[in-house]
Design a protein around this motif. Structure first.
Motif, PDB file in Angstrom:
ATOM      1  N   LYS A 176      15.944  -5.442   8.688  1.00 13.68           N
ATOM      2  CA  LYS A 176      15.927  -5.940  10.070  1.00 13.68           C
ATOM      3  C   LYS A 176      14.542  -5.794  10.688  1.00 13.68           C
ATOM      4  N   GLY A 177      14.031  -6.901  11.228  1.00 15.68           N
ATOM      5  CA  GLY A 177      12.757  -6.885  11.938  1.00 15.68           C
ATOM      6  C   GLY A 177      11.534  -6.737  11.059  1.00 15.68           C
ATOM      7  N   LEU A 178      11.671  -6.933   9.754  1.00 13.93           N
ATOM      8  CA  LEU A 178      10.536  -6.722   8.844  1.00 13.93           C
ATOM      9  C   LEU A 178       9.531  -7.867   8.940  1.00 13.93           C
ATOM     10  N   HIS A 179       8.257  -7.495   9.025  1.00 16.88           N
ATOM     11  CA  HIS A 179       7.166  -8.476   8.935  1.00 16.88           C
ATOM     12  C   HIS A 179       6.302  -8.105   7.734  1.00 16.88           C
ATOM     13  N   THR A 180       6.144  -9.040   6.821  1.00 19.09           N
ATOM     14  CA  THR A 180       5.430  -8.800   5.565  1.00 19.09           C
ATOM     15  C   THR A 180       4.176  -9.657   5.505  1.00 19.09           C
ATOM     16  N   THR A 181       3.075  -9.033   5.098  1.00 16.95           N
ATOM     17  CA  THR A 181       1.834  -9.761   4.851  1.00 16.95           C
ATOM     18  C   THR A 181       1.503  -9.688   3.368  1.00 16.95           C
ATOM     19  N   PHE A 182       1.337 -10.835   2.747  1.00 15.69           N
ATOM     20  CA  PHE A 182       0.983 -10.916   1.340  1.00 15.69           C
ATOM     21  C   PHE A 182      -0.520 -11.156   1.229  1.00 15.69           C
ATOM     22  N   VAL A 183      -1.228 -10.219   0.618  1.00 19.60           N
ATOM     23  CA  VAL A 183      -2.673 -10.309   0.431  1.00 19.60           C
ATOM     24  C   VAL A 183      -2.933 -10.537  -1.050  1.00 19.60           C
ATOM     25  N   TYR A 184      -3.514 -11.696  -1.383  1.00 16.83           N
ATOM     26  CA  TYR A 184      -3.709 -11.989  -2.799  1.00 16.83           C
ATOM     27  C   TYR A 184      -4.731 -13.101  -2.996  1.00 16.83           C
ATOM     28  N   ASN A 185      -5.175 -13.225  -4.221  1.00 20.95           N
ATOM     29  CA  ASN A 185      -6.079 -14.285  -4.642  1.00 20.95           C
ATOM     30  C   ASN A 185      -5.275 -15.288  -5.458  1.00 20.95           C
ATOM     31  N   LYS A 186      -5.315 -16.549  -5.084  1.00 23.20           N
ATOM     32  CA  LYS A 186      -4.543 -17.559  -5.809  1.00 23.20           C
ATOM     33  C   LYS A 186      -4.971 -17.694  -7.266  1.00 23.20           C
ATOM     34  N   GLU A 187      -6.180 -17.205  -7.579  1.00 20.56           N
ATOM     35  CA  GLU A 187      -6.674 -17.267  -8.956  1.00 20.56           C
ATOM     36  C   GLU A 187      -6.407 -15.966  -9.719  1.00 20.56           C
ATOM     37  N   ASP A 188      -5.692 -15.050  -9.114  1.00 16.24           N
ATOM     38  CA  ASP A 188      -5.380 -13.770  -9.759  1.00 16.24           C
ATOM     39  C   ASP A 188      -4.434 -14.003 -10.931  1.00 16.24           C
ATOM     40  N   LYS A 189      -4.922 -13.762 -12.145  1.00 10.78           N
ATOM     41  CA  LYS A 189      -4.132 -14.012 -13.351  1.00 10.78           C
ATOM     42  C   LYS A 189      -3.152 -12.880 -13.647  1.00 10.78           C
ATOM     43  N   TYR A 190      -3.235 -11.804 -12.880  1.00  8.69           N
ATOM     44  CA  TYR A 190      -2.356 -10.661 -13.119  1.00  8.69           C
ATOM     45  C   TYR A 190      -0.976 -10.846 -12.497  1.00  8.69           C
ATOM     46  N   ILE A 191      -0.860 -11.779 -11.566  1.00 10.18           N
ATOM     47  CA  ILE A 191       0.406 -12.006 -10.882  1.00 10.18           C
ATOM     48  C   ILE A 191       0.731 -13.494 -10.887  1.00 10.18           C
ATOM     49  N   ASN A 192       1.980 -13.807 -10.606  1.00  9.50           N
ATOM     50  CA  ASN A 192       2.425 -15.188 -10.510  1.00  9.50           C
ATOM     51  C   ASN A 192       2.460 -15.577  -9.037  1.00  9.50           C
ATOM     52  N   THR A 193       1.497 -16.344  -8.592  1.00  7.61           N
ATOM     53  CA  THR A 193       1.407 -16.682  -7.177  1.00  7.61           C
ATOM     54  C   THR A 193       2.539 -17.606  -6.734  1.00  7.61           C
ATOM     55  N   GLU A 194       3.115 -18.351  -7.663  1.00  7.80           N
ATOM     56  CA  GLU A 194       4.259 -19.194  -7.305  1.00  7.80           C
ATOM     57  C   GLU A 194       5.450 -18.328  -6.893  1.00  7.80           C
ATOM     58  N   GLU A 195       5.583 -17.171  -7.515  1.00  5.03           N
ATOM     59  CA  GLU A 195       6.649 -16.248  -7.128  1.00  5.03           C
ATOM     60  C   GLU A 195       6.438 -15.741  -5.714  1.00  5.03           C
ATOM     61  N   ILE A 196       5.182 -15.556  -5.328  1.00 12.76           N
ATOM     62  CA  ILE A 196       4.902 -15.092  -3.969  1.00 12.76           C
ATOM     63  C   ILE A 196       5.380 -16.113  -2.948  1.00 12.76           C
ATOM     64  N   GLN A 197       5.112 -17.383  -3.203  1.00 12.89           N
ATOM     65  CA  GLN A 197       5.568 -18.414  -2.275  1.00 12.89           C
ATOM     66  C   GLN A 197       7.089 -18.432  -2.163  1.00 12.89           C
ATOM     67  N   SER A 198       7.763 -18.225  -3.286  1.00 13.08           N
ATOM     68  CA  SER A 198       9.225 -18.175  -3.272  1.00 13.08           C
ATOM     69  C   SER A 198       9.724 -16.983  -2.460  1.00 13.08           C
ATOM     70  N   ILE A 199       9.052 -15.845  -2.583  1.00 13.62           N
ATOM     71  CA  ILE A 199       9.474 -14.648  -1.865  1.00 13.62           C
ATOM     72  C   ILE A 199       9.203 -14.798  -0.370  1.00 13.62           C
TER      73      ILE A 199
END
Length: 387
Positions: free
Chosen positions: A283-306
């Motif tokens: 309840k009331g959560l505000h999330t900020t995602f800080v990332y580089n779209k070229e970061d090969k260590y994570i899946n940035t498409e998953e971030i958009q889904s989340i």
């Protein structure tokens, strides 16, 4: 050994804290470069590890000064920082100093031991430790995390640590979350992606060329399934009896059987969905995602889904796009991070007295009902998108 390779995240060298030490360090710089740690393999049943990368930048007091220059918007506030894998004490101390310079007075840092986060066996160990001890502290001397924080900052693998803590009913309360170069979701392919990115960045690209992605994924999945089967047998034979009578017995037994069963059957979609809901459906959560779209260590498409999921849960989400490396924003571009944090606090104060006249600098869907048909982006004060 290469097939079960799992890396540590980037290492950061903390520079001298005084002008005298700085001059001494300058004279010994060449020698220091020769003495940097090299990659080394550590055999283990669960996950073989690489020691931290030697190519990380020397940040020293510069990062602290950069953070201080932006002001002290977090004055008097508390923060729980859930660190990346293999974070060294001097690196975590630098993070603490940066937050302190920003005015945060209650700073708690929770480590993320890779052997407890990167396999189903480790999840089980962490979960049981939380149930028995109220937290995952390996030495019993850690700070109390079972309380309310103004801000929680997850870095890289710290997302999984937060998920396990919350799943184990550790009462961490927060309504402001920063996801820094994460999430790394609880599924084998996420850790394979991380490992291959690390190898490509650290002179081991020959391994990824010889080892096909499909084979690497298959091997890692098989290892996790074997580990999960072991957990099921161990829990049924020993741990379950030890927990009999504990006030959290039913919840622990249910989660353990569910997680181990899904892992053994390679059904990680359900675990991923549970992780996302457990962390973000608050309840009331505000999330900020800080990332580089070229970061090969994570899946940035998953971030958009989340981000979409956060909005479905009734929360708010924004993103800050950077050009820095994995988890390097707080060290190299702290102003981006703390501007986003400050904007949320300002917007919360403005909403108490009515809607703000203009959107804050680094916001995405901040004001209820202020969305548009086009996909919003994080923007700087001057109106340019953060890249």
């Amino acid at each position: 050994a290469a097939m079960c390779l799992m890396p540590a995240t980037h290492s950061f060298t903390v520079g001298p804290a005084s002008p005298f030490a700085a001059r001494a360090a300058a004279h010994s710089h060449a020698n220091t470069l020769d003495q940097r740690p090299r990659a080394a393999f550590l055999p283990a049943f669960g996950t073989a590890l690489l020691r931290p990368s030697a190519r990380a930048p020397a940040l020293g007091t510069q990062g602290v000064k950069m953070a201080a220059a932006a002001g002290a918007e977090g004055k008097g506030k508390s923060v729980l920082i859930i660190a990346w894998f293999h974070a060294e004490p001097k690196q975590l101390e630098l993070v603490r100093r940066i937050y302190k310079k920003k005015g945060f007075t209650d700073i708690v840092i929770q480590e993320s031991p890779v052997h407890q986060i990167s396999t189903p066996r480790g999840w089980y160990q962490t979960f049981i430790s939380c149930i028995k001890n109220g937290g995952p502290n390996k030495d019993g001397k850690g700070e109390n995390i079972a309380r309310k924080f103004d801000l929680v900052h997850c870095m890289s693998g710290g997302f999984l640590q937060l998920y396990l803590l919350l799943a184990a009913n550790v009462p961490i309360e927060f309504d402001r979350l920063v996801m820094d170069s994460t999430p790394i979701l609880p599924q084998p392919k996420a850790f394979v992606r991380f490992a291959r990115a690390y190898m490509n960045d650290n002179g081991l690209s020959a391994v990824t060329k010889v080892l096909p992605l499909s084979l690497h994924n298959g091997y890692q999945t098989a290892r996790w399934s074997v580990g999960a089967t072991y957990v099921r047998l161990k829990h049924k034979s020993f741990i379950k009896k030890q927990l009999q009578g504990h006030d959290q017995f039913e919840a622990t037994n249910e989660w353990t059987r569910w997680a181990a069963r899904n892992s053994a059957k390679n059904n990680y979609d359900d675990i991923v969905d549970d992780a996302i809901e457990t962390v973000f459906n608050r309840k009331g959560l505000h999330t900020t995602f800080v990332y580089n779209k070229e970061d090969k260590y994570i899946n940035t498409e998953e971030i958009q889904s989340i981000i979409s999921k956060c909005e479905e849960f009734g929360g708010k989400a924004d993103e800050v796009l950077t050009k820095t490396g994995h988890i390097e924003t707080i060290f190299r571009k702290p102003k981006l991070l703390f501007d986003a944090i400050a904007d949320v606090y300002r917007a919360q104060r403005l909403r108490r007295g009515g809607l703000p006249e203009e959107a804050p600098r680094c916001m995405r869907h901040l004001v209820a009902g202020a969305g548009s048909s086009s996909k919003p982006r994080a923007v700087l004060g001057g109106g340019s998108a953060i890249q």
